[in-house]
Enzyme design. Structure first.
Site, PDB file in Angstrom:
ATOM      1  N   LYS A  13      57.619  16.537  21.643  1.00  0.00           N
ATOM      2  CA  LYS A  13      56.897  16.116  22.857  1.00  0.00           C
ATOM      3  C   LYS A  13      55.461  15.706  22.530  1.00  0.00           C
ATOM      4  O   LYS A  13      54.999  14.676  23.004  1.00  0.00           O
ATOM      5  CB  LYS A  13      56.850  17.262  23.895  1.00  0.00           C
ATOM      6  CG  LYS A  13      58.192  17.672  24.456  1.00  0.00           C
ATOM      7  CD  LYS A  13      58.031  18.603  25.648  1.00  0.00           C
ATOM      8  CE  LYS A  13      57.327  19.915  25.325  1.00  0.00           C
ATOM      9  NZ  LYS A  13      58.046  20.764  24.354  1.00  0.00           N
ATOM     10  N   ARG A  88      56.773  23.824  33.466  1.00  0.00           N
ATOM     11  CA  ARG A  88      57.625  24.639  32.599  1.00  0.00           C
ATOM     12  C   ARG A  88      58.491  25.599  33.403  1.00  0.00           C
ATOM     13  O   ARG A  88      59.294  26.327  32.824  1.00  0.00           O
ATOM     14  CB  ARG A  88      56.749  25.440  31.654  1.00  0.00           C
ATOM     15  CG  ARG A  88      56.774  24.932  30.214  1.00  0.00           C
ATOM     16  CD  ARG A  88      55.953  25.872  29.405  1.00  0.00           C
ATOM     17  NE  ARG A  88      56.152  25.808  28.001  1.00  0.00           N
ATOM     18  CZ  ARG A  88      55.449  25.046  27.169  1.00  0.00           C
ATOM     19  NH1 ARG A  88      54.556  24.212  27.607  1.00  0.00           N
ATOM     20  NH2 ARG A  88      55.667  25.138  25.869  1.00  0.00           N
ATOM     21  N   ARG A 122      55.331  22.591  11.177  1.00  0.00           N
ATOM     22  CA  ARG A 122      54.411  21.801  12.005  1.00  0.00           C
ATOM     23  C   ARG A 122      52.946  22.167  11.746  1.00  0.00           C
ATOM     24  O   ARG A 122      52.602  23.331  11.616  1.00  0.00           O
ATOM     25  CB  ARG A 122      54.760  22.078  13.457  1.00  0.00           C
ATOM     26  CG  ARG A 122      53.836  21.488  14.461  1.00  0.00           C
ATOM     27  CD  ARG A 122      54.505  21.355  15.766  1.00  0.00           C
ATOM     28  NE  ARG A 122      54.579  22.590  16.518  1.00  0.00           N
ATOM     29  CZ  ARG A 122      55.133  22.666  17.721  1.00  0.00           C
ATOM     30  NH1 ARG A 122      55.691  21.595  18.246  1.00  0.00           N
ATOM     31  NH2 ARG A 122      55.168  23.795  18.363  1.00  0.00           N
ATOM     32  N   ARG A 151      49.782  26.646  14.160  1.00  0.00           N
ATOM     33  CA  ARG A 151      49.598  27.445  15.378  1.00  0.00           C
ATOM     34  C   ARG A 151      50.103  28.869  15.165  1.00  0.00           C
ATOM     35  O   ARG A 151      51.133  29.074  14.548  1.00  0.00           O
ATOM     36  CB  ARG A 151      50.392  26.807  16.532  1.00  0.00           C
ATOM     37  CG  ARG A 151      49.745  25.568  17.058  1.00  0.00           C
ATOM     38  CD  ARG A 151      50.631  24.804  17.986  1.00  0.00           C
ATOM     39  NE  ARG A 151      51.366  25.624  18.946  1.00  0.00           N
ATOM     40  CZ  ARG A 151      52.082  25.112  19.944  1.00  0.00           C
ATOM     41  NH1 ARG A 151      52.155  23.799  20.093  1.00  0.00           N
ATOM     42  NH2 ARG A 151      52.725  25.899  20.770  1.00  0.00           N
ATOM     43  N   ARG A 162      60.104  31.769  22.191  1.00  0.00           N
ATOM     44  CA  ARG A 162      59.769  30.553  22.943  1.00  0.00           C
ATOM     45  C   ARG A 162      61.033  29.766  23.284  1.00  0.00           C
ATOM     46  O   ARG A 162      61.132  29.184  24.363  1.00  0.00           O
ATOM     47  CB  ARG A 162      58.790  29.691  22.140  1.00  0.00           C
ATOM     48  CG  ARG A 162      57.390  30.302  22.127  1.00  0.00           C
ATOM     49  CD  ARG A 162      56.495  29.661  21.103  1.00  0.00           C
ATOM     50  NE  ARG A 162      56.283  28.261  21.332  1.00  0.00           N
ATOM     51  CZ  ARG A 162      55.941  27.388  20.376  1.00  0.00           C
ATOM     52  NH1 ARG A 162      55.785  27.805  19.141  1.00  0.00           N
ATOM     53  NH2 ARG A 162      55.744  26.139  20.676  1.00  0.00           N
TER      54      ARG A 162
HETATM   55  P1  AMP Z   1      52.866  24.131  24.058  1.00  0.00           P
HETATM   56  O1  AMP Z   1      51.706  23.639  23.246  1.00  0.00           O
HETATM   57  O2  AMP Z   1      53.218  23.181  25.181  1.00  0.00           O
HETATM   58  O3  AMP Z   1      54.054  24.495  23.211  1.00  0.00           O
HETATM   59  O4  AMP Z   1      52.391  25.480  24.773  1.00  0.00           O
HETATM   60  C1  AMP Z   1      52.006  26.616  24.019  1.00  0.00           C
HETATM   61  C2  AMP Z   1      52.024  27.840  24.879  1.00  0.00           C
HETATM   62  O5  AMP Z   1      51.085  27.695  25.948  1.00  0.00           O
HETATM   63  C3  AMP Z   1      53.358  28.157  25.565  1.00  0.00           C
HETATM   64  O6  AMP Z   1      54.247  28.861  24.724  1.00  0.00           O
HETATM   65  C4  AMP Z   1      52.878  28.990  26.748  1.00  0.00           C
HETATM   66  O7  AMP Z   1      52.533  30.301  26.339  1.00  0.00           O
HETATM   67  C5  AMP Z   1      51.586  28.288  27.150  1.00  0.00           C
HETATM   68  N1  AMP Z   1      51.824  27.191  28.117  1.00  0.00           N
HETATM   69  C6  AMP Z   1      51.651  25.852  27.910  1.00  0.00           C
HETATM   70  N2  AMP Z   1      51.973  25.134  29.000  1.00  0.00           N
HETATM   71  C7  AMP Z   1      52.381  26.043  29.932  1.00  0.00           C
HETATM   72  C8  AMP Z   1      52.884  25.928  31.253  1.00  0.00           C
HETATM   73  N3  AMP Z   1      53.038  24.731  31.860  1.00  0.00           N
HETATM   74  N4  AMP Z   1      53.208  27.086  31.913  1.00  0.00           N
HETATM   75  C9  AMP Z   1      53.055  28.288  31.329  1.00  0.00           C
HETATM   76  N5  AMP Z   1      52.614  28.467  30.072  1.00  0.00           N
HETATM   77  C10 AMP Z   1      52.268  27.352  29.362  1.00  0.00           C
END
Ligand code: AMP
Length: 205
Positions: A13, A88, A122, A151, A162
């Site tokens: 993404k 999400r 990554r 990360r 996740r």
């Molecule tokens: P990502 O970079 O999109 O993989 O997001 C990393 C982490 O941020 C996720 O595993 C969640 O803990 C938090 N996070 C990101 N976007 C959301 C969202 N829309 N709702 C809830 N938690 C989020």
């Protein structure tokens, strides 16, 4: 144009979001990047969010919706935006409907057994938001000059959680948007260029 990119962690993404947003001249909104910036800046929100991210859980819907509302009111969103990692949960999608209308939802589908390997290889750039495979820049330096990092939540244990959280809370959004008739699916197992091409063609961009 207002777009959502859906897909499990590691589906690509972030990579596609940077490309598609640049191609269309719209803002790229990654709620994950916004949370990581809060953590880096050691804000109260960042301190609260860090423990949640480290476990691979989701930050509360209210916090995320508040963040998104403020973000899309900014001037760079006037031409449109692409959400990466938002919504999400069904509650977030329902709240979004009361704020704005989305034109297309792009669902990136990837074989689950590939995801853990992809995620653990990554690397991220804190400066430009780029996402790379570790083999692309083995010296750890982004083309923009940023210092690439892994990360904290890309460790294997967190990744497994996740993926479970994705299946339970986010995957139901596929049916949610299918019902609305504005979702299309692309094959995320193809090369980065091919996935970008397929998305662009389906958007007519
Ligand atoms: P990502 O970079 O999109 O993989 O997001 C990393 C982490 O941020 C996720 O595993 C969640 O803990 C938090 N996070 C990101 N976007 C959301 C969202 N829309 N709702 C809830 N938690 C989020």
């Amino acid at each position: 144009m207002k777009l959502i990119l859906l897909g499990p962690p590691g589906a690509g993404k972030g990579t596609q979001a940077v490309r598609i947003a640049a191609r269309l001249g719209i803002a790229h909104i990654s709620t994950g990047d916004m949370l990581r910036a809060e953590i880096r800046n050691d804000t109260p929100l960042g301190r609260m969010a860090k423990a949640i991210l480290d476990k691979g859980e989701l930050v509360s819907d209210d916090v995320i919706i508040g963040m998104v509302k403020n973000r899309i009111a900014m001037s760079d969103c006037a031409r449109g935006f692409l959400f990466d990692g938002f919504p999400r949960t069904v509650a977030q999608a329902e709240a979004l409907e009361t704020i704005t209308q989305i034109d297309h939802v792009i669902n990136i589908e990837v074989q689950l057994n590939r995801l853990i390997d992809r995620i653990s290889s990554r690397r991220m750039c804190p400066d430009c938001g780029g996402t790379y495979h570790v083999s692309q820049y083995p010296d750890g330096v982004c083309p923009c000059g940023g210092k690439l990092y892994q990360r904290d939540d890309d460790r294997e244990e967190t990744v497994k959680n996740r993926l479970t959280v994705y299946e339970q809370k986010t995957a139901p959004l596929i049916a949610f948007y299918q019902k609305q008739g504005n979702l299309f699916t692309v094959n995320g197992d193809a090369s980065i260029d091919q996935v970008e091409l397929e998305i662009s063609e389906k958007l007519g961009a």
